[in-house]
Design a protein around this motif. Structure first.
Motif, PDB file in Angstrom:
ATOM      1  N   GLN A   1      -6.101  -6.392  -3.335  1.00 32.17           N
ATOM      2  CA  GLN A   1      -7.227  -5.461  -3.205  1.00 32.17           C
ATOM      3  C   GLN A   1      -7.140  -4.686  -1.890  1.00 32.17           C
ATOM      4  O   GLN A   1      -7.398  -3.475  -1.853  1.00 32.17           O
ATOM      5  CB  GLN A   1      -8.549  -6.218  -3.280  1.00 32.17           C
ATOM      6  N   ASP A   2      -6.780  -5.374  -0.820  1.00 28.23           N
ATOM      7  CA  ASP A   2      -6.655  -4.706   0.469  1.00 28.23           C
ATOM      8  C   ASP A   2      -5.570  -3.631   0.425  1.00 28.23           C
ATOM      9  O   ASP A   2      -5.722  -2.549   1.007  1.00 28.23           O
ATOM     10  CB  ASP A   2      -6.335  -5.719   1.573  1.00 28.23           C
TER      11      ASP A   2
ATOM     12  N   SER B   1       0.825  -1.211   0.000  1.00 23.08           N
ATOM     13  CA  SER B   1       0.000   0.000   0.000  1.00 23.08           C
ATOM     14  C   SER B   1       0.859   1.261   0.000  1.00 23.08           C
ATOM     15  O   SER B   1       0.474   2.286  -0.564  1.00 23.08           O
ATOM     16  CB  SER B   1      -0.952   0.004   1.200  1.00 23.08           C
TER      17      SER B   1
ATOM     18  N   ASN C   1      -5.936   0.725   8.266  1.00 20.83           N
ATOM     19  CA  ASN C   1      -6.384   1.885   7.504  1.00 20.83           C
ATOM     20  C   ASN C   1      -6.229   3.158   8.339  1.00 20.83           C
ATOM     21  O   ASN C   1      -5.766   4.193   7.850  1.00 20.83           O
ATOM     22  CB  ASN C   1      -7.842   1.708   7.076  1.00 20.83           C
TER      23      ASN C   1
ATOM     24  N   ASP D   1     -10.100   2.944  -4.978  1.00 23.17           N
ATOM     25  CA  ASP D   1     -11.226   2.079  -5.275  1.00 23.17           C
ATOM     26  C   ASP D   1     -10.751   1.118  -6.359  1.00 23.17           C
ATOM     27  O   ASP D   1     -10.614   1.509  -7.520  1.00 23.17           O
ATOM     28  CB  ASP D   1     -12.414   2.913  -5.761  1.00 23.17           C
ATOM     29  N   VAL D   2     -10.463  -0.113  -5.957  1.00 24.90           N
ATOM     30  CA  VAL D   2      -9.919  -1.092  -6.907  1.00 24.90           C
ATOM     31  C   VAL D   2     -11.078  -1.702  -7.683  1.00 24.90           C
ATOM     32  O   VAL D   2     -11.830  -2.524  -7.165  1.00 24.90           O
ATOM     33  CB  VAL D   2      -9.114  -2.185  -6.180  1.00 24.90           C
TER      34      VAL D   2
ATOM     35  N   ASP E   1     -11.252  -8.171   8.545  1.00 22.69           N
ATOM     36  CA  ASP E   1     -11.916  -6.888   8.353  1.00 22.69           C
ATOM     37  C   ASP E   1     -11.534  -5.905   9.459  1.00 22.69           C
ATOM     38  O   ASP E   1     -11.282  -4.720   9.194  1.00 22.69           O
ATOM     39  CB  ASP E   1     -13.436  -7.077   8.319  1.00 22.69           C
TER      40      ASP E   1
ATOM     41  N   GLY F   1      -6.048   4.133  -0.363  1.00 26.53           N
ATOM     42  CA  GLY F   1      -7.113   5.075  -0.699  1.00 26.53           C
ATOM     43  C   GLY F   1      -7.636   4.927  -2.105  1.00 26.53           C
ATOM     44  O   GLY F   1      -8.207   5.874  -2.661  1.00 26.53           O
TER      45      GLY F   1
ATOM     46  N   LYS G   1      -8.733   8.146  -7.956  1.00 22.80           N
ATOM     47  CA  LYS G   1      -9.537   7.376  -7.006  1.00 22.80           C
ATOM     48  C   LYS G   1      -9.683   5.923  -7.433  1.00 22.80           C
ATOM     49  O   LYS G   1      -9.644   5.019  -6.610  1.00 22.80           O
ATOM     50  CB  LYS G   1     -10.931   8.007  -6.862  1.00 22.80           C
ATOM     51  N   GLN G   2      -9.892   5.700  -8.742  1.00 26.21           N
ATOM     52  CA  GLN G   2     -10.199   4.352  -9.229  1.00 26.21           C
ATOM     53  C   GLN G   2      -9.009   3.771  -9.987  1.00 26.21           C
ATOM     54  O   GLN G   2      -8.306   4.479 -10.714  1.00 26.21           O
ATOM     55  CB  GLN G   2     -11.417   4.391 -10.146  1.00 26.21           C
TER      56      GLN G   2
ATOM     57  N   ARG H   1      -7.010  -0.610  -1.159  1.00 25.81           N
ATOM     58  CA  ARG H   1      -7.920   0.091  -0.247  1.00 25.81           C
ATOM     59  C   ARG H   1      -7.140   0.886   0.789  1.00 25.81           C
ATOM     60  O   ARG H   1      -7.500   2.021   1.121  1.00 25.81           O
ATOM     61  CB  ARG H   1      -8.838  -0.918   0.430  1.00 25.81           C
TER      62      ARG H   1
END
Length: 516
Positions: A135-136, A98, A503, A144-145, A496, A142, A116-117, A139
């Motif tokens: 994917q994590d 990340s 995060n 949006d995958v 989660d 920041g 963002k995406q 996220r």
């Protein structure tokens, strides 16, 4: 920073280097240069004092401060923690990834406006925990995958567009059956794809997430270490800084040998100096076993696809390590044709990811679609249960490997004992018929079953494997009218709650370093 609308970017999150791409106003993929003005960013993180540095400066520091540098985190995706600690702190691999993604996002935002995406690429042979971890990581950065797409598929999309055998609507003028040989810095994939009209169809894929250019570097570095020890009677193996230096020299020599027939190597350690020469023939002999592993995988994929070399119309090379002459020579010997090097080995995957982002956007907004992509799963997915007659574990395969995605399969199971309070579904990936050598994906549990439920009560388990490689599982007990959508309690990666905690930590880090 300007206020342009958010751009969908494609990110090749590589083991050794990463790349970001976007589509310009004409729909042509372009690579975004980073803050240093380079097309590629080293996937390296330096943890220093109360700050971290990502990219070129971190890579430079690796030779001097190997204990402070995180490299090759992509190889450890899906594991609970990265193999090294920094200042007493352990980090999950996706957290390190990340940090790299945040650097890529920040640099791209300076050129394109808010980011963002993103579509992030992964090796085709990545399993579900590694895909989830990717994917994590997005996220946490920041992002949006929108999807994780297989690297060979992304490369094939970029190839079709750039080479012009697709028209302006993205439709091929003739059927192409492409073998994509993708040898990157840390991973290897091979996929066979058929492009027919607007349909990109993956026929079969295989690979090795622990085979890449760094393994060629390691072979040569060991050879240099042995020469140094023989010449000076000093073994550098116990000195991390020395080994890092030998690895860097081996990598430079490998690059030289891709252009010349020999490379001179000068190494100093413990007051002794060695000047030696390595020929391309010596290098090829040292690494022949690694190349053979890729050849074996190619032939396996062709067999899985049900085709032979005569059916392949193009052999496409992707990944920086395909610059080694031995790769092209082996493929020409196997296929009888010269491998295609028309795409940028470093940029093609990110370009394809950006193009795939456009496809996804068209699907979401009902715009005319350019192409349709059908992928396959690289590992079988099944349920690990107990065989009644033997009492032994049995792998009930729900979705075989190389199944076209999306794929749905429902199978009937039974409760094991009378009055059991819950049903647990052990989800595994890969492995043999008994579940050996499989990857535990997670345990799905249906709690609070009605009291007095007899043994042998039917349980219908449904697997839904989506086109993005993400898995959903559901269960239904039809005789009692009980249906449950199951949430996977993953055995690897961040939970989660842990993801939320990390995060918050990442937000604090970015805020402290003024990176937002």
């Amino acid at each position: 920073m300007n206020d342009k609308p958010s751009t969908i970017v494609g990110i090749d999150l590589g083991t050794t280097f990463s790349v970001v791409a976007y589509l310009d106003a004409s729909g042509i993929p372009r690579t975004v240069t980073n803050a240093e003005g380079d097309l590629t960013t080293p996937s390296v993180v330096l943890f220093d004092e109360n700050e971290f540095v990502v990219g070129k400066e971190a890579a430079k520091a690796a030779a001097l401060f190997p204990d402070k540098v995180a490299e090759f985190a992509k190889r450890e995706m899906g594991k609970p923690l990265f193999s090294k600690t920094f200042q007493g702190q352990s980090f999950p691999p996706e957290v390190i990834q990340s940090l790299i993604l945040e650097k890529l996002k920040r640099d791209a935002s300076e050129k394109l406006g808010p980011i963002k995406q993103a579509v992030i690429t992964v090796p085709a042979y990545f399993n579900e925990p590694k895909r989830r971890a990717t994917q994590d990581a997005g996220r946490l950065a920041g992002l949006d995958v929108l999807a994780v797409i297989n690297e060979p598929t992304a490369a094939a999309i970029a190839f079709g567009v750039s080479e012009g055998f697709l028209n302006s609507q993205g439709e091929s003028q003739r059927t192409e059956t492409i073998l994509v040989y993708d040898l990157g810095g840390g991973t290897f994939d091979v996929s066979v794809m058929r492009i027919d009209g607007k349909h990109y169809e993956v026929l079969a894929t295989d690979g090795n997430v622990m085979l890449g250019g760094i393994d060629w570097d390691m072979c040569l570095a060991k050879h240099l270490v042995d020469r140094f020890a023989d010449e000076h009677l000093i073994d550098p193996c116990q000195d991390p800084k020395a080994m890092s230096r030998f690895m860097r020299e081996a990598e430079e020599a490998k690059r030289t040998l891709s252009a010349r027939s020999q490379a001179n190597v000068l190494i100093e350690f413990a007051g002794s100096v060695m000047l030696t020469t390595v020929t391309r023939g010596e290098f090829d002999d040292l690494t022949a076993h690694l190349l053979e592993r890729t050849r074996f995988t190619i032939n396996k994929v062709l067999k899985d696809a049900g085709i032979g070399w005569s059916d392949i119309t193009r052999v496409l090379l992707v990944g920086g390590s395909t610059r080694m002459p031995q790769v092209g020579q082996m493929l020409q010997q196997q296929s009888g044709r010269v491998a295609d090097r028309s795409l940028s080995a470093d940029e093609a995957v990110a370009h394809g990811a950006a193009l795939y982002g456009k496809i996804l956007h068209a699907q979401q907004t009902d715009e005319p679609q350019t192409v349709r992509v059908t992928n396959v799963n690289s590992h079988s997915l099944g349920v690990l249960g107990i065989e009644k007659t033997t009492g032994r574990h049995r792998n009930r395969v729900m979705i075989p490997r190389n199944s076209p995605l999306p794929s749905t399969h429902t199978a009937q199971f039974e409760t094991h004992t009378a009055g059991q309070p819950n049903v647990a579904v052990q989800v595994i990936e890969g492995g043999d018929s008994s579940g050996q050598n499989s990857t535990p994906i997670g345990k799905c549990v249906v709690h609070d079953l009605p009291p007095g439920l007899p043994a042998g009560t039917p349980v219908l388990v449904k697997f839904q494997y989506n086109a993005d490689g993400m898995l959903g599982v559901a269960a239904n007990l039809p005789t009692v009218g009980l249906t449950a959508q199951l949430r996977i309690q993953r055995k690897s990666g961040l939970s989660d709650s842990a993801l939320i905690d990390w995060n918050d930590k990442m937000k604090e880090i970015y805020s402290a370093l003024d990176l937002d």
